[in-house]
Design a protein around this motif. Structure first.
Motif, short mmCIF file in Angstrom:
data_model
loop_
_atom_site.label_atom_id
_atom_site.label_comp_id
_atom_site.label_asym_id
_atom_site.label_seq_id
_atom_site.Cartn_x
_atom_site.Cartn_y
_atom_site.Cartn_z
N GLU A 192 -5.74 -5.63 -5.88
CA GLU A 192 -4.87 -6.58 -5.19
C GLU A 192 -3.93 -5.88 -4.22
OE1 GLU A 192 -1.55 -10.04 -6.23
OE2 GLU A 192 -2.51 -8.90 -7.84
N ASP A 193 -3.29 -4.80 -4.67
CA ASP A 193 -2.37 -4.08 -3.80
C ASP A 193 -3.11 -3.37 -2.67
OD1 ASP A 193 -0.12 -4.87 -5.16
OD2 ASP A 193 -0.03 -3.08 -6.43
N GLY A 194 -4.29 -2.88 -2.97
CA GLY A 194 -5.04 -2.16 -1.95
C GLY A 194 -5.48 -3.05 -0.80
N ASP A 195 -5.60 -4.35 -1.06
CA ASP A 195 -6.03 -5.29 -0.03
C ASP A 195 -4.86 -5.93 0.72
OD1 ASP A 195 -8.79 -5.05 -0.23
OD2 ASP A 195 -8.88 -6.42 -1.94
N LEU A 196 -3.63 -5.54 0.37
CA LEU A 196 -2.46 -6.12 1.04
C LEU A 196 -2.43 -5.77 2.53
CD1 LEU A 196 0.49 -5.47 -1.46
CD2 LEU A 196 -0.40 -7.70 -0.78
N PRO A 197 -2.11 -6.74 3.38
CA PRO A 197 -1.84 -6.39 4.78
C PRO A 197 -0.64 -5.46 4.81
CG PRO A 197 -2.09 -8.77 4.50
CD PRO A 197 -2.00 -8.19 3.13
N ILE A 198 -0.58 -4.59 5.78
CA ILE A 198 0.46 -3.56 5.80
C ILE A 198 1.87 -4.16 5.81
CG2 ILE A 198 0.50 -3.32 8.32
CD1 ILE A 198 0.79 -0.25 7.78
N ASN A 199 2.03 -5.34 6.43
CA ASN A 199 3.36 -5.94 6.49
C ASN A 199 3.76 -6.62 5.19
OD1 ASN A 199 1.59 -8.09 6.72
ND2 ASN A 199 2.78 -9.16 8.29
N GLN A 200 2.83 -6.68 4.24
CA GLN A 200 3.13 -7.29 2.94
C GLN A 200 3.34 -6.25 1.84
OE1 GLN A 200 3.63 -10.67 2.27
NE2 GLN A 200 3.67 -10.62 4.53
N VAL A 201 3.20 -4.98 2.17
CA VAL A 201 3.51 -3.93 1.22
C VAL A 201 5.01 -3.99 0.92
CG1 VAL A 201 3.49 -1.44 0.81
CG2 VAL A 201 1.65 -2.51 2.13
N MET A 252 -14.63 -0.14 -5.24
CA MET A 252 -14.24 1.00 -4.42
C MET A 252 -12.84 0.76 -3.88
SD MET A 252 -16.24 2.60 -1.18
CE MET A 252 -15.67 4.08 -0.37
N ARG A 253 -11.94 1.75 -4.00
CA ARG A 253 -10.55 1.53 -3.66
C ARG A 253 -10.13 2.30 -2.40
NH1 ARG A 253 -8.29 1.29 -9.84
NH2 ARG A 253 -9.00 -0.80 -10.20
N HIS A 254 -11.06 2.43 -1.50
CA HIS A 254 -10.71 3.06 -0.22
C HIS A 254 -10.27 1.93 0.70
CE1 HIS A 254 -11.64 6.79 2.26
NE2 HIS A 254 -10.87 6.02 3.01
N LYS A 255 -8.96 1.59 0.66
CA LYS A 255 -8.48 0.36 1.27
C LYS A 255 -8.08 0.54 2.72
CE LYS A 255 -9.21 -1.68 -2.58
NZ LYS A 255 -10.29 -2.62 -2.73
N LYS A 256 -8.12 -0.58 3.44
CA LYS A 256 -8.01 -0.52 4.90
C LYS A 256 -6.68 -0.03 5.44
CE LYS A 256 -7.56 -5.52 4.43
NZ LYS A 256 -8.31 -6.74 4.51
N PHE A 257 -5.56 -0.44 4.86
CA PHE A 257 -4.31 -0.05 5.51
C PHE A 257 -3.80 1.31 5.06
CE2 PHE A 257 -0.64 -0.28 2.73
CZ PHE A 257 -1.08 -1.02 1.66
N PHE A 258 -4.55 1.98 4.18
CA PHE A 258 -4.13 3.29 3.72
C PHE A 258 -4.99 4.40 4.32
CE2 PHE A 258 -2.39 0.73 0.18
CZ PHE A 258 -1.07 1.03 0.41
N ALA A 259 -5.36 4.26 5.55
CA ALA A 259 -6.11 5.31 6.23
C ALA A 259 -5.26 6.57 6.29
CB ALA A 259 -6.45 4.86 7.65
N GLY A 260 -5.87 7.68 5.97
CA GLY A 260 -5.14 8.94 6.02
C GLY A 260 -4.59 9.38 4.68
N ILE A 261 -4.69 8.55 3.67
CA ILE A 261 -4.12 8.91 2.36
C ILE A 261 -4.85 10.09 1.74
CG2 ILE A 261 -4.11 8.12 -0.04
CD1 ILE A 261 -2.91 5.57 0.82
#
Length: 208
Positions: free
Chosen positions: A187-196, A1-10
């Protein structure tokens, strides 16, 4: 499932926006364009010779062969609309180079497809097209080589333009991803927001 944490609102952003082509059709084919559609293009700056705009609807990340987004590569269509002196300068240069000038009496500017490498901090013009007054293609030029952004002076007109695009992309990263046809890798979906990647780059303040 790719509903990742730092992309809320996408998801809500994706419902409001759809990906458009480089030249989104807000007009009929062949129609003379007298105003830039600001729902598609964002003005950045003006010089004595041109106005600088980029397509904020079509700006997006490169899509890899597997359908995932390359968060290190941002593709942005841009247009430069000329004044009469710049139009004449382009025509004269084509004559000097013995290039055809048919239709150039209707030249209004050029479009470029810009490729930003966020890892190496370079920008490359991968497509350049002279435009007539219907934004139809008059002629295309060969791609340029990647240019390091740090090699440009902060007073440089193009540096200011590129800086504005990257600053906008950084502020609208979720929007860009949400309206993309690609998907995030696990992998990208799990990135912390400051690592995008777009959030890791340093964008200096704008200078007068």
């Amino acid at each position: 499932m790719r509903h990742k944490k730092f992309f809320a609102g996408i998801i809500s952003a994706a419902m409001l926006f759809t990906t458009s082509s480089t030249f989104a059709q807000a007009w009929e084919d062949g129609e003379v364009i007298t105003e830039v559609p600001t729902e598609i293009y964002m003005w950045v700056q003006s010089t004595p010779r041109a106005n600088y705009w980029f397509n904020h609807q079509a700006a997006g990340y490169r899509i890899k062969e597997d359908g995932t987004l390359d968060l290190n590569t941002l593709m942005v269509p841009a247009i430069y609309l000329y004044d009469n002196i710049q139009v004449e300068d382009v025509i004269q240069k084509r004559r000097w180079k013995k290039l055809p000038t048919r239709g150039y009496n209707k030249l209004v500017g050029r479009s470029e497809l810009l490729k930003f490498d966020l890892k190496n901090m370079t920008v490359q013009v991968v497509e350049k097209t002279d435009l007539d007054d219907t934004w139809g293609a008059l002629d295309k030029d060969t791609p340029g080589e990647p240019v390091e952004l740090k090699s440009l002076s902060d007073k440089d007109v193009m540096y200011k333009f590129y800086r504005a695009i990257l600053a906008w992309a950084k502020d609208h990263n979720e929007l860009i991803i949400g309206r993309s046809k690609g998907i995030l890798s696990d992998e990208d979906g799990d990135l912390p927001i400051n690592q995008v990647p777009i959030n890791k780059i340093f964008i200096p303040p704008a200078t007068p």
